[in-house]
Design a protein around this motif. Sequence first.
Motif, PDB file in Angstrom:
ATOM      1  N   ILE A  41     -30.297 -28.964  -5.270  1.00  0.00           N
ATOM      2  CA  ILE A  41     -29.986 -30.287  -4.729  1.00  0.00           C
ATOM      3  C   ILE A  41     -30.922 -30.635  -3.574  1.00  0.00           C
ATOM      4  CG2 ILE A  41     -27.578 -30.330  -5.500  1.00  0.00           C
ATOM      5  CD1 ILE A  41     -26.822 -29.469  -2.580  1.00  0.00           C
ATOM      6  N   LEU A  42     -31.989 -29.881  -3.417  1.00  0.00           N
ATOM      7  CA  LEU A  42     -33.020 -30.131  -2.406  1.00  0.00           C
ATOM      8  C   LEU A  42     -32.462 -30.221  -0.983  1.00  0.00           C
ATOM      9  CD1 LEU A  42     -35.171 -32.603  -4.484  1.00  0.00           C
ATOM     10  CD2 LEU A  42     -35.853 -30.326  -3.744  1.00  0.00           C
ATOM     11  N   CYS A  43     -31.515 -29.351  -0.686  1.00  0.00           N
ATOM     12  CA  CYS A  43     -30.943 -29.336   0.655  1.00  0.00           C
ATOM     13  C   CYS A  43     -31.888 -28.658   1.651  1.00  0.00           C
ATOM     14  CB  CYS A  43     -29.602 -28.609   0.656  1.00  0.00           C
ATOM     15  SG  CYS A  43     -29.727 -26.847   0.306  1.00  0.00           S
ATOM     16  N   THR A  44     -32.865 -27.904   1.144  1.00  0.00           N
ATOM     17  CA  THR A  44     -33.860 -27.134   1.916  1.00  0.00           C
ATOM     18  C   THR A  44     -33.259 -26.040   2.809  1.00  0.00           C
ATOM     19  OG1 THR A  44     -34.096 -28.569   3.889  1.00  0.00           O
ATOM     20  CG2 THR A  44     -35.440 -29.134   1.948  1.00  0.00           C
ATOM     21  N   ARG A  45     -32.049 -25.622   2.534  1.00  0.00           N
ATOM     22  CA  ARG A  45     -31.494 -24.505   3.314  1.00  0.00           C
ATOM     23  C   ARG A  45     -32.333 -23.246   3.109  1.00  0.00           C
ATOM     24  NH1 ARG A  45     -25.144 -23.672   2.518  1.00  0.00           N
ATOM     25  NH2 ARG A  45     -24.313 -25.697   3.063  1.00  0.00           N
ATOM     26  N   CYS A  46     -32.773 -23.012   1.863  1.00  0.00           N
ATOM     27  CA  CYS A  46     -33.574 -21.812   1.572  1.00  0.00           C
ATOM     28  C   CYS A  46     -34.880 -21.844   2.348  1.00  0.00           C
ATOM     29  CB  CYS A  46     -33.845 -21.692   0.070  1.00  0.00           C
ATOM     30  SG  CYS A  46     -34.597 -23.172  -0.644  1.00  0.00           S
TER      31      CYS A  46
ATOM     32  N   TRP B  91     -40.695 -20.421   0.984  1.00  0.00           N
ATOM     33  CA  TRP B  91     -40.344 -21.673   0.304  1.00  0.00           C
ATOM     34  C   TRP B  91     -40.893 -22.895   1.000  1.00  0.00           C
ATOM     35  CZ3 TRP B  91     -38.400 -20.496  -4.210  1.00  0.00           C
ATOM     36  CH2 TRP B  91     -37.659 -19.326  -4.356  1.00  0.00           C
ATOM     37  N   ASP B  92     -41.109 -23.928   0.223  1.00  0.00           N
ATOM     38  CA  ASP B  92     -41.488 -25.229   0.781  1.00  0.00           C
ATOM     39  C   ASP B  92     -41.088 -26.317  -0.206  1.00  0.00           C
ATOM     40  OD1 ASP B  92     -42.579 -26.875   2.776  1.00  0.00           O
ATOM     41  OD2 ASP B  92     -44.062 -25.309   3.210  1.00  0.00           O
ATOM     42  N   VAL B  93     -41.301 -27.567   0.191  1.00  0.00           N
ATOM     43  CA  VAL B  93     -40.964 -28.686  -0.688  1.00  0.00           C
ATOM     44  C   VAL B  93     -42.258 -29.299  -1.208  1.00  0.00           C
ATOM     45  CG1 VAL B  93     -39.762 -30.903  -0.854  1.00  0.00           C
ATOM     46  CG2 VAL B  93     -38.911 -29.137   0.696  1.00  0.00           C
ATOM     47  N   ALA B  94     -42.350 -29.443  -2.530  1.00  0.00           N
ATOM     48  CA  ALA B  94     -43.559 -30.026  -3.126  1.00  0.00           C
ATOM     49  C   ALA B  94     -43.249 -31.401  -3.711  1.00  0.00           C
ATOM     50  CB  ALA B  94     -44.085 -29.115  -4.234  1.00  0.00           C
ATOM     51  N   MET B  95     -44.255 -32.233  -3.796  1.00  0.00           N
ATOM     52  CA  MET B  95     -44.172 -33.574  -4.409  1.00  0.00           C
ATOM     53  C   MET B  95     -43.212 -34.490  -3.633  1.00  0.00           C
ATOM     54  SD  MET B  95     -46.323 -32.951  -6.834  1.00  0.00           S
ATOM     55  CE  MET B  95     -46.289 -34.034  -8.249  1.00  0.00           C
ATOM     56  N   ARG B  96     -42.962 -35.667  -4.200  1.00  0.00           N
ATOM     57  CA  ARG B  96     -42.124 -36.670  -3.522  1.00  0.00           C
ATOM     58  C   ARG B  96     -41.150 -37.304  -4.494  1.00  0.00           C
ATOM     59  NH1 ARG B  96     -43.805 -39.241   1.220  1.00  0.00           N
ATOM     60  NH2 ARG B  96     -45.402 -38.023   2.264  1.00  0.00           N
TER      61      ARG B  96
ATOM     62  N   ALA C  20     -39.863 -36.458  -8.297  1.00  0.00           N
ATOM     63  CA  ALA C  20     -40.676 -35.310  -8.730  1.00  0.00           C
ATOM     64  C   ALA C  20     -40.567 -34.132  -7.761  1.00  0.00           C
ATOM     65  CB  ALA C  20     -42.136 -35.739  -8.857  1.00  0.00           C
ATOM     66  N   CYS C  21     -39.828 -34.307  -6.676  1.00  0.00           N
ATOM     67  CA  CYS C  21     -39.697 -33.308  -5.620  1.00  0.00           C
ATOM     68  C   CYS C  21     -39.095 -32.002  -6.135  1.00  0.00           C
ATOM     69  CB  CYS C  21     -38.749 -33.918  -4.604  1.00  0.00           C
ATOM     70  SG  CYS C  21     -39.038 -33.420  -2.956  1.00  0.00           S
ATOM     71  N   TYR C  22     -39.629 -30.884  -5.731  1.00  0.00           N
ATOM     72  CA  TYR C  22     -38.998 -29.608  -6.084  1.00  0.00           C
ATOM     73  C   TYR C  22     -39.323 -28.544  -5.044  1.00  0.00           C
ATOM     74  CZ  TYR C  22     -43.551 -28.090  -7.890  1.00  0.00           C
ATOM     75  OH  TYR C  22     -44.875 -27.753  -7.993  1.00  0.00           O
ATOM     76  N   ILE C  23     -38.552 -27.463  -5.076  1.00  0.00           N
ATOM     77  CA  ILE C  23     -38.741 -26.351  -4.138  1.00  0.00           C
ATOM     78  C   ILE C  23     -39.800 -25.426  -4.735  1.00  0.00           C
ATOM     79  CG2 ILE C  23     -37.582 -24.273  -3.226  1.00  0.00           C
ATOM     80  CD1 ILE C  23     -36.732 -26.808  -1.778  1.00  0.00           C
ATOM     81  N   VAL C  24     -40.799 -25.119  -3.915  1.00  0.00           N
ATOM     82  CA  VAL C  24     -41.924 -24.344  -4.417  1.00  0.00           C
ATOM     83  C   VAL C  24     -42.003 -23.003  -3.687  1.00  0.00           C
ATOM     84  CG1 VAL C  24     -43.576 -25.382  -2.786  1.00  0.00           C
ATOM     85  CG2 VAL C  24     -44.373 -24.629  -5.001  1.00  0.00           C
ATOM     86  N   SER C  25     -42.384 -21.936  -4.390  1.00  0.00           N
ATOM     87  CA  SER C  25     -42.563 -20.644  -3.722  1.00  0.00           C
ATOM     88  C   SER C  25     -44.051 -20.367  -3.533  1.00  0.00           C
ATOM     89  CB  SER C  25     -41.897 -19.513  -4.493  1.00  0.00           C
ATOM     90  OG  SER C  25     -41.978 -19.707  -5.881  1.00  0.00           O
TER      91      SER C  25
END
Length: 238
Positions: free
Chosen positions: A149-154, A167-172, A175-180
């Motif tokens: 749910i893209l909360c970015t807690r991780c 971890w980080d957030v990619a795209m906007r 299309a947004c997703y969590i990236v390793s």
Amino acid sequence: MSVKTLKIDNKDIAIEEGATILQAAQENGIPIPTLCHLEGVTDVGACRLCLVEIKGTNRLLPACVTEVAEGMEIQTNTEKLQEYRKMTVELLFSEGNHICAVCVANGNCELQDVAIQVGMDHTRFTYRFPDRGVDMSHELFGIDHNRCILCTRCVRVCDEIEGAHVWDVAMRGAACYIVSGLNQPWGEVDACTSCGKCVDACPTGSIFRKGETTAEKERDRAKLEFLVNAREKHQWTR
Ligand code: SF4
Ligand code: SF4
Ligand code: FES
């Protein structure tokens, strides 16, 4: 440090300057639903579930990142807020793939809890069911982007508590997703210490331990609280 006095849901409250509305409410037993907030890491105001009404402004403001001010008059549970919160949760359920019956977090999921809390039993929006993929390359853990749910807690727990910043957030936007790592499979990211803090921080079934099956995910939330306490108050036992 000076003290601010304010009203939340018509209750008189005094709290130190710099505290957030969420802290003031929690300390006074006033419940405000949250999803991206996690005790011990920085707040980012990502989920918009904690929106409150403040007298004198038409904008709804997130309680987790709004500081208290002298004389504020805050409402946390108006009909308008209840409707917005319900809609926010409906949008989360229609955006990802949340088939709880086959999820590792079924019965132990903060998204489910919040849905119950706001009275959401169906979504009025069209399901999007994007094909987001599952990464099982890590030796111990997996991430199912469909449950994210893209909360970015991780992202925050790995950066601020473990200090690994895997971890980080990619795209906007959609299309947004969590990236390793540098958009690598998780198992190839050398910076990962396999500490499992992201598993404990994730509110849904998105990040899980390998071997866990439907409804088996458990979180050691006390571990995160212990680590924060250890750092801030030098208490090293639990
Ligand atoms: S993450 Fe939570 S809401 Fe999503 S499918 Fe799993 S149990 Fe259901
Ligand atoms: S993987 Fe879990 S903790 Fe990370 S952003 Fe998604 S839902 Fe939040
Ligand atoms: S908890 Fe405040 S925006 Fe998510």
